[in-house]
Design a protein around this motif. Structure first.
Motif, PDB file in Angstrom:
ATOM      1  N   VAL A 105       0.817  -1.215   0.000  1.00  0.00           N
ATOM      2  CA  VAL A 105       0.000   0.000   0.000  1.00  0.00           C
ATOM      3  C   VAL A 105       0.851   1.265   0.000  1.00  0.00           C
ATOM      4  CG1 VAL A 105      -2.008  -1.070   1.059  1.00  0.00           C
ATOM      5  CG2 VAL A 105      -0.289  -0.017   2.512  1.00  0.00           C
ATOM      6  N   ALA A 106       2.109   1.162   0.425  1.00  0.00           N
ATOM      7  CA  ALA A 106       2.973   2.339   0.382  1.00  0.00           C
ATOM      8  C   ALA A 106       3.185   2.802  -1.051  1.00  0.00           C
ATOM      9  CB  ALA A 106       4.315   2.026   1.040  1.00  0.00           C
ATOM     10  N   VAL A 107       3.095   1.865  -1.990  1.00  0.00           N
ATOM     11  CA  VAL A 107       3.201   2.190  -3.406  1.00  0.00           C
ATOM     12  C   VAL A 107       1.827   2.490  -3.993  1.00  0.00           C
ATOM     13  CG1 VAL A 107       3.874   1.316  -5.684  1.00  0.00           C
ATOM     14  CG2 VAL A 107       5.274   0.783  -3.683  1.00  0.00           C
ATOM     15  N   GLU A 108       0.857   1.649  -3.683  1.00  0.00           N
ATOM     16  CA  GLU A 108      -0.451   1.744  -4.335  1.00  0.00           C
ATOM     17  C   GLU A 108      -1.397   2.743  -3.672  1.00  0.00           C
ATOM     18  OE1 GLU A 108      -1.972  -2.231  -4.587  1.00  0.00           O
ATOM     19  OE2 GLU A 108      -0.495  -2.820  -6.105  1.00  0.00           O
ATOM     20  N   LYS A 109      -1.280   2.900  -2.347  1.00  0.00           N
ATOM     21  CA  LYS A 109      -2.166   3.829  -1.627  1.00  0.00           C
ATOM     22  C   LYS A 109      -1.375   4.594  -0.561  1.00  0.00           C
ATOM     23  CE  LYS A 109      -5.338   0.752  -0.422  1.00  0.00           C
ATOM     24  NZ  LYS A 109      -6.604   0.217   0.168  1.00  0.00           N
ATOM     25  N   PRO A 110      -0.418   5.417  -0.986  1.00  0.00           N
ATOM     26  CA  PRO A 110       0.424   6.107  -0.004  1.00  0.00           C
ATOM     27  C   PRO A 110      -0.363   6.976   0.977  1.00  0.00           C
ATOM     28  CG  PRO A 110       0.687   7.068  -2.197  1.00  0.00           C
ATOM     29  CD  PRO A 110      -0.063   5.784  -2.367  1.00  0.00           C
ATOM     30  N   GLU A 111      -1.556   7.417   0.549  1.00  0.00           N
ATOM     31  CA  GLU A 111      -2.364   8.234   1.457  1.00  0.00           C
ATOM     32  C   GLU A 111      -2.795   7.432   2.685  1.00  0.00           C
ATOM     33  OE1 GLU A 111      -5.088   6.236  -1.456  1.00  0.00           O
ATOM     34  OE2 GLU A 111      -3.199   7.337  -1.610  1.00  0.00           O
ATOM     35  N   LEU A 112      -2.932   6.100   2.541  1.00  0.00           N
ATOM     36  CA  LEU A 112      -3.280   5.257   3.681  1.00  0.00           C
ATOM     37  C   LEU A 112      -2.140   5.240   4.694  1.00  0.00           C
ATOM     38  CD1 LEU A 112      -5.125   3.200   5.140  1.00  0.00           C
ATOM     39  CD2 LEU A 112      -4.017   1.410   3.800  1.00  0.00           C
ATOM     40  N   VAL A 113      -0.909   5.188   4.207  1.00  0.00           N
ATOM     41  CA  VAL A 113       0.244   5.225   5.102  1.00  0.00           C
ATOM     42  C   VAL A 113       0.232   6.517   5.913  1.00  0.00           C
ATOM     43  CG1 VAL A 113       2.765   5.280   5.233  1.00  0.00           C
ATOM     44  CG2 VAL A 113       1.641   3.769   3.576  1.00  0.00           C
ATOM     45  N   ARG A 114      -0.003   7.613   5.227  1.00  0.00           N
ATOM     46  CA  ARG A 114       0.006   8.922   5.906  1.00  0.00           C
ATOM     47  C   ARG A 114      -1.124   9.020   6.922  1.00  0.00           C
ATOM     48  NH1 ARG A 114       1.465  10.087   0.367  1.00  0.00           N
ATOM     49  NH2 ARG A 114       3.694  10.628   0.374  1.00  0.00           N
ATOM     50  N   GLU A 115      -2.297   8.533   6.545  1.00  0.00           N
ATOM     51  CA  GLU A 115      -3.441   8.562   7.448  1.00  0.00           C
ATOM     52  C   GLU A 115      -3.170   7.700   8.681  1.00  0.00           C
ATOM     53  OE1 GLU A 115      -8.194   7.242   7.519  1.00  0.00           O
ATOM     54  OE2 GLU A 115      -6.990   6.980   5.700  1.00  0.00           O
TER      55      GLU A 115
END
Length: 240
Positions: A105-115
């Motif tokens: 998800v760090a590649v595909e959904k980086p916004e999830l990492v930040r959230e």
């Protein structure tokens, strides 16, 4: 520098893969919780857990084994593999994990990492697994065009607790870590970096510690299982 003993979980057992190949798995313990206790009794300060099946499935698969480890041990543990939404992150942290590792998800959904990093300070790490400097996802099955250092830098100001950098070509191969690239990663970001892949002897750990970059820690798996590294000796050497 912290030494993180690794417990990789496949079909409920503690295994090690060769260069991330699920078809090249060696079973080292049928009881992962017992294996975890061996590491804890040797004096480790952390455990590094990976749900290998989960990494391919995109959701937790070896949850029972992870929960058994958490129930029997008291040291903090970090887990990667199949953690790809906020609900799964919350569920694992509620079960007692000290840190979740987000890779694909760090590649595909980086916004999830930040959230997640904002919602759970100090409890979200990014796993960057690379082959020849390019990030691989989905249990290392897919290699992207994303540069590993660039990905690490993209999370510089987001409160990520650690970057766990794995050189896939070295993982499980007992050929020594990629010290040059790992040190470059650590110099490129202020986020603590944990080295993974290729640690095969105590000298490798010392070389990582003394590489000139400030590494938070190193992960070792096969060398501990094979006896090439004595965990008590290594912990004493790194603390000394």
């Amino acid at each position: 520098m912290i030494l993180y003993p690794a417990i990789d979980l496949k079909d409920g057992k503690a295994v090690r893969l060769l260069r991330g190949d699920m078809d090249k798995a060696t079973v080292f313990n049928d009881d992962p919780a017992a294996q975890a206790m061996e590491f804890v009794e040797a004096g480790c300060d952390w455990l590094h857990l990976v749900d290998l099946n989960g990494a391919f499935a995109g959701e937790p698969v070896n949850a029972a084994a992870v929960e058994a480890i958490l129930a029997r041990t008291k040291v903090p543990a970090q887990l990667g593999g199949g953690i790809r939404d906020m609900a799964t992150i919350e569920r694992w942290l509620d079960k007692g994990l000290a840190r979740v590792i987000l890779g694909t998800v760090a590649v595909e959904k980086p916004e999830l990492v930040r959230e997640a990093a904002k919602a759970f300070p100090g409890k979200v790490a990014v796993g960057i697994d690379a082959r020849d400097g390019r990030v691989a996802t989905k249990g290392w099955a897919e290699v992207t065009d994303v540069d590993a250092v660039d990905l690490a830098r993209s999370f510089e100001n987001d409160g990520v607790a650690a970057i766990i950098y794995t050189d896939i070509n070295r993982d499980g191969a007992m050929q020594g870590p990629n010290i040059e690239y790992t040190a470059a990663m650590a110099r490129a970001v202020s986020i603590p970096v944990i080295a993974s892949g290729g640690v095969s002897k105590l000298a490798d750990l010392i070389a990582l510690r003394d590489c000139g970059a400030q590494l938070n820690g190193a992960i070792s798996g096969r060398a501990l299982y094979d006896g090439a590294i004595d965990l008590k000796e290594a912990l004493a050497a790194l603390k000394g």
